[in-house]
Design a protein around this motif. Structure first.
Motif, PDB file in Angstrom:
ATOM      1  N   CYS A   1     -46.219   3.870 -49.098  1.00 14.65           N
ATOM      2  CA  CYS A   1     -44.839   3.394 -48.297  1.00 14.65           C
ATOM      3  C   CYS A   1     -44.810   1.936 -48.099  1.00 14.65           C
ATOM      4  O   CYS A   1     -44.114   1.149 -48.151  1.00 14.65           O
ATOM      5  CB  CYS A   1     -44.939   4.217 -47.112  1.00 14.65           C
ATOM      6  SG  CYS A   1     -44.276   5.758 -47.340  1.00 14.65           S
TER       7      CYS A   1
ATOM      8  N   SER B   1     -46.630  -0.374 -49.668  1.00 16.94           N
ATOM      9  CA  SER B   1     -46.474  -1.212 -51.037  1.00 16.94           C
ATOM     10  C   SER B   1     -44.939  -1.158 -51.363  1.00 16.94           C
ATOM     11  O   SER B   1     -44.591  -2.128 -51.832  1.00 16.94           O
ATOM     12  CB  SER B   1     -47.255  -0.454 -52.059  1.00 16.94           C
ATOM     13  OG  SER B   1     -47.011  -1.021 -53.127  1.00 16.94           O
ATOM     14  N   LEU B   2     -44.253  -0.123 -51.210  1.00 20.69           N
ATOM     15  CA  LEU B   2     -42.863   0.043 -51.635  1.00 20.69           C
ATOM     16  C   LEU B   2     -41.884  -0.798 -50.672  1.00 20.69           C
ATOM     17  O   LEU B   2     -40.976  -1.676 -51.080  1.00 20.69           O
ATOM     18  CB  LEU B   2     -42.185   1.467 -51.457  1.00 20.69           C
ATOM     19  CG  LEU B   2     -42.789   2.384 -52.904  1.00 20.69           C
ATOM     20  CD1 LEU B   2     -42.417   3.702 -52.599  1.00 20.69           C
ATOM     21  CD2 LEU B   2     -42.318   1.627 -53.941  1.00 20.69           C
TER      22      LEU B   2
ATOM     23  N   ASN C   1     -43.043  -3.566 -49.085  1.00 16.93           N
ATOM     24  CA  ASN C   1     -43.292  -4.873 -49.361  1.00 16.93           C
ATOM     25  C   ASN C   1     -42.497  -5.301 -50.776  1.00 16.93           C
ATOM     26  O   ASN C   1     -41.934  -6.619 -50.848  1.00 16.93           O
ATOM     27  CB  ASN C   1     -44.813  -4.977 -49.657  1.00 16.93           C
ATOM     28  CG  ASN C   1     -45.583  -5.128 -48.395  1.00 16.93           C
ATOM     29  OD1 ASN C   1     -45.114  -5.552 -47.351  1.00 16.93           O
ATOM     30  ND2 ASN C   1     -46.735  -5.052 -48.283  1.00 16.93           N
ATOM     31  N   GLN C   2     -42.563  -4.624 -51.719  1.00 10.98           N
ATOM     32  CA  GLN C   2     -41.700  -4.784 -52.911  1.00 10.98           C
ATOM     33  C   GLN C   2     -40.203  -5.010 -52.584  1.00 10.98           C
ATOM     34  O   GLN C   2     -39.694  -6.011 -53.122  1.00 10.98           O
ATOM     35  CB  GLN C   2     -41.958  -3.657 -53.969  1.00 10.98           C
ATOM     36  CG  GLN C   2     -43.197  -3.823 -54.553  1.00 10.98           C
ATOM     37  CD  GLN C   2     -43.599  -2.561 -55.520  1.00 10.98           C
ATOM     38  OE1 GLN C   2     -42.741  -1.560 -55.762  1.00 10.98           O
ATOM     39  NE2 GLN C   2     -44.674  -2.497 -56.101  1.00 10.98           N
ATOM     40  N   ILE C   3     -39.785  -3.971 -51.718  1.00 13.62           N
ATOM     41  CA  ILE C   3     -38.136  -4.033 -51.432  1.00 13.62           C
ATOM     42  C   ILE C   3     -38.048  -5.215 -50.667  1.00 13.62           C
ATOM     43  O   ILE C   3     -37.006  -6.224 -51.078  1.00 13.62           O
ATOM     44  CB  ILE C   3     -37.904  -2.849 -50.992  1.00 13.62           C
ATOM     45  CG1 ILE C   3     -37.930  -1.641 -51.781  1.00 13.62           C
ATOM     46  CG2 ILE C   3     -36.678  -2.884 -50.322  1.00 13.62           C
ATOM     47  CD1 ILE C   3     -37.697  -0.318 -50.943  1.00 13.62           C
ATOM     48  N   THR C   4     -38.945  -5.697 -49.652  1.00 12.82           N
ATOM     49  CA  THR C   4     -38.599  -6.910 -48.940  1.00 12.82           C
ATOM     50  C   THR C   4     -38.715  -8.414 -49.938  1.00 12.82           C
ATOM     51  O   THR C   4     -37.923  -8.987 -49.705  1.00 12.82           O
ATOM     52  CB  THR C   4     -39.947  -7.049 -47.789  1.00 12.82           C
ATOM     53  OG1 THR C   4     -39.730  -6.060 -47.039  1.00 12.82           O
ATOM     54  CG2 THR C   4     -39.616  -8.036 -47.032  1.00 12.82           C
ATOM     55  N   GLN C   5     -39.685  -8.163 -50.639  1.00  7.60           N
ATOM     56  CA  GLN C   5     -39.813  -9.286 -51.462  1.00  7.60           C
ATOM     57  C   GLN C   5     -38.580  -9.538 -52.625  1.00  7.60           C
ATOM     58  O   GLN C   5     -38.093 -10.662 -52.613  1.00  7.60           O
ATOM     59  CB  GLN C   5     -41.094  -9.423 -52.504  1.00  7.60           C
ATOM     60  CG  GLN C   5     -41.301 -10.632 -53.325  1.00  7.60           C
ATOM     61  CD  GLN C   5     -41.512 -11.733 -52.439  1.00  7.60           C
ATOM     62  OE1 GLN C   5     -42.055 -11.800 -51.488  1.00  7.60           O
ATOM     63  NE2 GLN C   5     -41.041 -12.872 -52.707  1.00  7.60           N
ATOM     64  N   GLN C   6     -38.113  -8.414 -52.897  1.00  4.63           N
ATOM     65  CA  GLN C   6     -36.845  -8.347 -53.933  1.00  4.63           C
ATOM     66  C   GLN C   6     -35.675  -8.787 -53.179  1.00  4.63           C
ATOM     67  O   GLN C   6     -34.910  -9.505 -53.684  1.00  4.63           O
ATOM     68  CB  GLN C   6     -36.812  -6.881 -54.728  1.00  4.63           C
ATOM     69  CG  GLN C   6     -35.461  -7.156 -55.410  1.00  4.63           C
ATOM     70  CD  GLN C   6     -35.723  -7.769 -56.753  1.00  4.63           C
ATOM     71  OE1 GLN C   6     -36.935  -8.066 -57.190  1.00  4.63           O
ATOM     72  NE2 GLN C   6     -34.721  -8.520 -57.109  1.00  4.63           N
ATOM     73  N   SER C   7     -35.691  -8.111 -51.643  1.00  3.16           N
ATOM     74  CA  SER C   7     -34.431  -8.815 -50.895  1.00  3.16           C
ATOM     75  C   SER C   7     -34.556 -10.293 -50.711  1.00  3.16           C
ATOM     76  O   SER C   7     -33.326 -10.683 -50.870  1.00  3.16           O
ATOM     77  CB  SER C   7     -34.395  -8.136 -49.787  1.00  3.16           C
ATOM     78  OG  SER C   7     -34.263  -6.880 -49.918  1.00  3.16           O
TER      79      SER C   7
ATOM     80  N   ASN D   1     -35.921 -12.597 -52.664  1.00  6.98           N
ATOM     81  CA  ASN D   1     -35.648 -13.273 -53.759  1.00  6.98           C
ATOM     82  C   ASN D   1     -33.981 -13.138 -54.167  1.00  6.98           C
ATOM     83  O   ASN D   1     -33.321 -14.232 -54.596  1.00  6.98           O
ATOM     84  CB  ASN D   1     -36.123 -12.563 -55.040  1.00  6.98           C
ATOM     85  CG  ASN D   1     -37.925 -12.802 -55.126  1.00  6.98           C
ATOM     86  OD1 ASN D   1     -38.158 -13.804 -54.493  1.00  6.98           O
ATOM     87  ND2 ASN D   1     -38.526 -12.144 -55.768  1.00  6.98           N
TER      88      ASN D   1
END
Length: 121
Positions: free
Chosen positions: A55, A57-58, A60-66, A68
């Motif tokens: 959770c 990790s996901l 963090n990925q979603i936050t970084q994509q947002s 960007n």
């Protein structure tokens, strides 16, 4: 507890053997039960740690994509604003309104305050 049949004769030695066997079987059953319980507890803890890790990790990925996506949108808007003829206030206002609408459609609820400030300016 060993079962005693009142109608049978037991010698003391046989009675003690029977009693020891019952205790040994009981101890084995408790040991197996304890091992099963400990195994389940370890599995549950490991599962919880794994789920928490996935959770995080996901998230963090979603936050970084947002971040960007937001950065790209700001850059596109800046490029559009730079290309507009500043003398045309209507075009600038239209671009600001378009930006505010785009941000409002993807933003969080508290972003609407900032967006209304952008439209007002």
């Amino acid at each position: 507890m060993p079962r005693l049949n009142l109608y049978s004769r037991f010698s003391l030695r046989r009675l003690l053997r029977h009693g020891r066997a019952e205790v040994r079987r009981s101890l084995q059953a408790r040991t197996v039960a304890l091992a099963v319980i400990l195994t389940l507890a370890v599995a549950i803890v490991f599962s919880g740690v794994s789920i928490t890790s996935v959770c995080a990790s996901l998230l963090n990925q979603i936050t970084q994509q947002s971040r960007n996506d937001y950065s790209n949108m700001v850059q596109q808007t800046q490029t559009s604003l730079d290309a507009v003829d500043v003398s045309s206030t209507v075009q600038v206002q239209q671009l600001v309104n378009d930006l505010a609408s785009s941000l409002q459609s993807i933003g969080s609820p508290h972003d609407s305050i900032v967006i209304s400030d952008i439209k007002a300016s």
